[in-house]
Write a protein that holds these residues in place. Structure first.
Motif, PDB file in Angstrom:
ATOM      1  N   ARG A 203       0.823  -1.216   0.000  1.00  0.00           N
ATOM      2  CA  ARG A 203       0.000   0.000   0.000  1.00  0.00           C
ATOM      3  C   ARG A 203       0.853   1.261   0.000  1.00  0.00           C
ATOM      4  NH1 ARG A 203      -3.218  -2.773   4.642  1.00  0.00           N
ATOM      5  NH2 ARG A 203      -4.679  -4.088   3.477  1.00  0.00           N
ATOM      6  N   ALA A 204       2.091   1.132   0.442  1.00  0.00           N
ATOM      7  CA  ALA A 204       2.979   2.300   0.480  1.00  0.00           C
ATOM      8  C   ALA A 204       3.825   2.426  -0.780  1.00  0.00           C
ATOM      9  CB  ALA A 204       3.894   2.208   1.710  1.00  0.00           C
ATOM     10  N   HIS A 205       3.589   1.561  -1.765  1.00  0.00           N
ATOM     11  CA  HIS A 205       4.402   1.557  -2.984  1.00  0.00           C
ATOM     12  C   HIS A 205       3.583   1.948  -4.201  1.00  0.00           C
ATOM     13  CE1 HIS A 205       8.240  -0.231  -1.586  1.00  0.00           C
ATOM     14  NE2 HIS A 205       7.469  -0.738  -0.622  1.00  0.00           N
ATOM     15  N   ASN A 206       4.303   2.363  -5.233  1.00  0.00           N
ATOM     16  CA  ASN A 206       3.681   2.642  -6.522  1.00  0.00           C
ATOM     17  C   ASN A 206       3.576   1.317  -7.275  1.00  0.00           C
ATOM     18  OD1 ASN A 206       2.601   4.517  -8.456  1.00  0.00           O
ATOM     19  ND2 ASN A 206       4.440   4.164  -9.693  1.00  0.00           N
ATOM     20  N   CYS A 207       2.362   0.837  -7.455  1.00  0.00           N
ATOM     21  CA  CYS A 207       2.148  -0.471  -8.067  1.00  0.00           C
ATOM     22  C   CYS A 207       1.732  -0.297  -9.534  1.00  0.00           C
ATOM     23  CB  CYS A 207       1.094  -1.246  -7.291  1.00  0.00           C
ATOM     24  SG  CYS A 207       1.614  -1.663  -5.605  1.00  0.00           S
ATOM     25  N   LEU A 208       2.397  -1.035 -10.385  1.00  0.00           N
ATOM     26  CA  LEU A 208       2.175  -0.973 -11.830  1.00  0.00           C
ATOM     27  C   LEU A 208       1.259  -2.122 -12.220  1.00  0.00           C
ATOM     28  CD1 LEU A 208       5.952  -0.459 -12.690  1.00  0.00           C
ATOM     29  CD2 LEU A 208       4.228   1.308 -12.162  1.00  0.00           C
ATOM     30  N   VAL A 209       0.127  -1.803 -12.817  1.00  0.00           N
ATOM     31  CA  VAL A 209      -0.954  -2.783 -12.947  1.00  0.00           C
ATOM     32  C   VAL A 209      -1.207  -3.155 -14.402  1.00  0.00           C
ATOM     33  CG1 VAL A 209      -3.421  -3.187 -12.565  1.00  0.00           C
ATOM     34  CG2 VAL A 209      -2.063  -1.968 -10.846  1.00  0.00           C
ATOM     35  N   THR A 210      -1.362  -4.470 -14.635  1.00  0.00           N
ATOM     36  CA  THR A 210      -1.840  -4.964 -15.922  1.00  0.00           C
ATOM     37  C   THR A 210      -3.345  -5.144 -15.815  1.00  0.00           C
ATOM     38  OG1 THR A 210       0.229  -6.173 -16.261  1.00  0.00           O
ATOM     39  CG2 THR A 210      -1.629  -6.780 -17.655  1.00  0.00           C
ATOM     40  N   SER A 211      -4.102  -4.345 -16.522  1.00  0.00           N
ATOM     41  CA  SER A 211      -5.565  -4.453 -16.450  1.00  0.00           C
ATOM     42  C   SER A 211      -6.027  -5.632 -17.284  1.00  0.00           C
ATOM     43  CB  SER A 211      -6.213  -3.167 -16.964  1.00  0.00           C
ATOM     44  OG  SER A 211      -5.903  -2.968 -18.329  1.00  0.00           O
ATOM     45  N   GLY A 212      -7.214  -6.091 -16.981  1.00  0.00           N
ATOM     46  CA  GLY A 212      -7.784  -7.214 -17.721  1.00  0.00           C
ATOM     47  C   GLY A 212      -7.505  -8.534 -17.050  1.00  0.00           C
ATOM     48  N   SER A 213      -6.320  -8.715 -16.463  1.00  0.00           N
ATOM     49  CA  SER A 213      -6.000  -9.970 -15.797  1.00  0.00           C
ATOM     50  C   SER A 213      -6.314  -9.917 -14.310  1.00  0.00           C
ATOM     51  CB  SER A 213      -4.519 -10.307 -15.978  1.00  0.00           C
ATOM     52  OG  SER A 213      -3.715  -9.301 -15.382  1.00  0.00           O
ATOM     53  N   THR A 214      -6.529  -8.726 -13.774  1.00  0.00           N
ATOM     54  CA  THR A 214      -6.838  -8.582 -12.352  1.00  0.00           C
ATOM     55  C   THR A 214      -7.580  -7.276 -12.126  1.00  0.00           C
ATOM     56  OG1 THR A 214      -5.891  -8.624 -10.121  1.00  0.00           O
ATOM     57  CG2 THR A 214      -4.673  -7.412 -11.773  1.00  0.00           C
ATOM     58  N   VAL A 215      -8.191  -7.138 -10.989  1.00  0.00           N
ATOM     59  CA  VAL A 215      -8.869  -5.882 -10.668  1.00  0.00           C
ATOM     60  C   VAL A 215      -7.814  -4.803 -10.465  1.00  0.00           C
ATOM     61  CG1 VAL A 215     -10.400  -4.732  -9.034  1.00  0.00           C
ATOM     62  CG2 VAL A 215     -10.781  -7.130  -9.614  1.00  0.00           C
ATOM     63  N   ASN A 216      -8.036  -3.615 -10.993  1.00  0.00           N
ATOM     64  CA  ASN A 216      -7.009  -2.582 -10.995  1.00  0.00           C
ATOM     65  C   ASN A 216      -6.553  -2.139  -9.610  1.00  0.00           C
ATOM     66  OD1 ASN A 216      -7.357  -2.709 -13.724  1.00  0.00           O
ATOM     67  ND2 ASN A 216      -8.172  -0.640 -13.966  1.00  0.00           N
ATOM     68  N   THR A 217      -7.413  -2.254  -8.624  1.00  0.00           N
ATOM     69  CA  THR A 217      -7.062  -1.746  -7.298  1.00  0.00           C
ATOM     70  C   THR A 217      -6.724  -2.846  -6.293  1.00  0.00           C
ATOM     71  OG1 THR A 217      -9.400  -1.727  -6.657  1.00  0.00           O
ATOM     72  CG2 THR A 217      -8.483   0.299  -7.614  1.00  0.00           C
ATOM     73  N   ARG A 218      -6.670  -4.108  -6.734  1.00  0.00           N
ATOM     74  CA  ARG A 218      -6.379  -5.209  -5.815  1.00  0.00           C
ATOM     75  C   ARG A 218      -5.444  -6.223  -6.467  1.00  0.00           C
ATOM     76  NH1 ARG A 218     -11.862  -7.831  -4.600  1.00  0.00           N
ATOM     77  NH2 ARG A 218     -12.197  -7.233  -6.749  1.00  0.00           N
ATOM     78  N   TRP A 219      -4.565  -6.791  -5.663  1.00  0.00           N
ATOM     79  CA  TRP A 219      -3.708  -7.880  -6.115  1.00  0.00           C
ATOM     80  C   TRP A 219      -3.946  -9.103  -5.227  1.00  0.00           C
ATOM     81  CZ3 TRP A 219       1.704  -5.177  -6.998  1.00  0.00           C
ATOM     82  CH2 TRP A 219       1.711  -4.620  -8.290  1.00  0.00           C
ATOM     83  N   PRO A 220      -3.972 -10.291  -5.824  1.00  0.00           N
ATOM     84  CA  PRO A 220      -4.130 -11.498  -5.007  1.00  0.00           C
ATOM     85  C   PRO A 220      -2.819 -11.846  -4.297  1.00  0.00           C
ATOM     86  CG  PRO A 220      -3.855 -12.088  -7.308  1.00  0.00           C
ATOM     87  CD  PRO A 220      -3.908 -10.593  -7.259  1.00  0.00           C
ATOM     88  N   VAL A 221      -2.923 -12.206  -3.035  1.00  0.00           N
ATOM     89  CA  VAL A 221      -1.746 -12.630  -2.263  1.00  0.00           C
ATOM     90  C   VAL A 221      -2.129 -13.853  -1.429  1.00  0.00           C
ATOM     91  CG1 VAL A 221      -0.654 -10.359  -2.135  1.00  0.00           C
ATOM     92  CG2 VAL A 221      -2.328 -11.017  -0.395  1.00  0.00           C
ATOM     93  N   LEU A 222      -1.123 -14.583  -1.010  1.00  0.00           N
ATOM     94  CA  LEU A 222      -1.326 -15.782  -0.215  1.00  0.00           C
ATOM     95  C   LEU A 222      -0.977 -15.483   1.238  1.00  0.00           C
ATOM     96  CD1 LEU A 222      -2.114 -18.793  -0.711  1.00  0.00           C
ATOM     97  CD2 LEU A 222       0.341 -19.276  -0.761  1.00  0.00           C
ATOM     98  N   VAL A 223      -1.966 -15.593   2.127  1.00  0.00           N
ATOM     99  CA  VAL A 223      -1.755 -15.331   3.549  1.00  0.00           C
ATOM    100  C   VAL A 223      -2.314 -16.512   4.347  1.00  0.00           C
ATOM    101  CG1 VAL A 223      -2.241 -13.802   5.487  1.00  0.00           C
ATOM    102  CG2 VAL A 223      -1.896 -12.836   3.199  1.00  0.00           C
ATOM    103  N   ASP A 224      -1.452 -17.158   5.118  1.00  0.00           N
ATOM    104  CA  ASP A 224      -1.845 -18.319   5.920  1.00  0.00           C
ATOM    105  C   ASP A 224      -2.534 -19.394   5.074  1.00  0.00           C
ATOM    106  OD1 ASP A 224      -0.831 -17.109   8.226  1.00  0.00           O
ATOM    107  OD2 ASP A 224      -2.739 -16.071   8.616  1.00  0.00           O
TER     108      ASP A 224
END
Length: 314
Positions: A203-224
């Motif tokens: 959230r504190a970084h500038n994230c470069l997004v490929t649209s179409g493959s994911t929602v522009n404002t969210r990235w999937p991550v693995l937690v627990d």
């Protein structure tokens, strides 16, 4: 009064049960050709009584005698001769259709229509397409390179390559390869902005997004062990992965992209992987089709071709 065969109109013939019973009609034709119920029975492996029963059913259905019988031979009646002529034409058409369909199943032929993701298709599929035609000279290809998810039914597409977590259960999917992704940035960017240690740090970084493959404002991550979403923000969104890669190589921020696309950059130190423990591996490359591949030689050779294309990704 019994209606003669020659007086039956077309709708009555279609509605008659006998014209839906091709087995009985074939037995009738063979009986005319051999002149013997016993010989027909021998050829098809049934009893003469069964053949006689089939012929009686045909005669009852159309209300006409087809044979005059004596102890030594069968004599075809006028009604039998006319029915024989019609049956021969109809069964010939059916036999030719069966031969054509068998050829479609046994040898790849006709037009294979495919849709593939633009960048993935250019890298893994396009270079090998000429060889597919060389190996299958009766095949023609119509390939659409697009980011769009095309409706296979509406577009009459035989085969699609899709990158997805899962496939619509109404379609048939063949898993071709895992689709591994990576979070990465340039060493210079990470030195300036810091290395993220957990997904919330994005959230504190500038994230470069490929649209179409994911929602522009969210990235999937693995937690627990569970795939969740982390909210991100940034100043660059593009619908082509190469454009995002170029922005990342210029040190603009962190990207999430296909590992195959940045593998060389990682090996040569232009990019550095981050958050490797939080990468979800739930995506895969699939061949998606409407019908089972073993029912058509064209589809089978298409699926086998795609398996070869993505073998190096496994």
């Amino acid at each position: 009064m019994t209606k003669h065969y020659t007086e039956l109109n077309e709708s009555q013939l279609i509605e008659s049960a006998i014209f839906k019973d091709f087995t009985s009609l074939r037995i009738f034709v063979r009986s005319v050709e051999t002149g013997s119920f016993s010989e027909v029975a021998r050829r098809i492996g049934v009893t003469p009584a069964m053949v006689s029963k089939r012929i009686a059913f045909v005669e009852k259905s159309i209300g006409q005698r087809l044979f005059n019988r004596d102890t030594r031979r069968l004599m075809v009646t006028e009604a039998g001769e006319r029915l024989y002529d019609h049956c021969m034409r109809a069964l010939k058409e059916l036999d030719e259709a069966a031969e054509e369909l068998s050829a479609l199943k046994d040898e790849p032929s006709g037009c294979l229509r495919m849709t593939v993701p633009a960048m993935l298709g250019r890298e893994f599929i396009a270079p090998k397409l000429p060889r597919l035609l060389v190996e299958n000279p009766k095949l023609t290809l119509d390939v659409n390179f697009s980011m769009a998810t095309i409706d296979l039914y509406a577009a009459r597409v035989d085969l699609a390559v899709r990158i997805a977590d899962s496939i619509d259960p109404g379609l048939i999917a063949v898993r071709l390869a895992p689709y591994r992704r990576v979070f990465c940035a340039t060493p210079a960017y990470l030195e300036k902005r810091g290395v993220p240690n957990e997904p919330a740090d994005l959230r504190a970084h500038n994230c470069l997004v490929t649209s179409g493959s994911t929602v522009n404002t969210r990235w999937p991550v693995l937690v627990d062990g569970q795939v969740t979403q982390v909210h991100i923000q940034g100043n660059f969104v593009a619908d082509h992965g190469l454009a995002v890669r170029y922005a990342c190589l210029e040190g603009l921020g962190i990207m999430m992209g296909a590992r195959w696309m940045v593998e060389k950059d990682l090996q040569e130190g232009r990019l550095t992987e981050v958050l490797s423990d939080y990468l979800p591996h739930n995506r895969a490359v699939y061949a998606v089709l409407l019908n089972r591949s073993d029912e058509s030689a064209k589809l089978k050779v298409g699926v086998d071709f795609l398996k070869r294309c993505f073998a190096e990704m496994n």
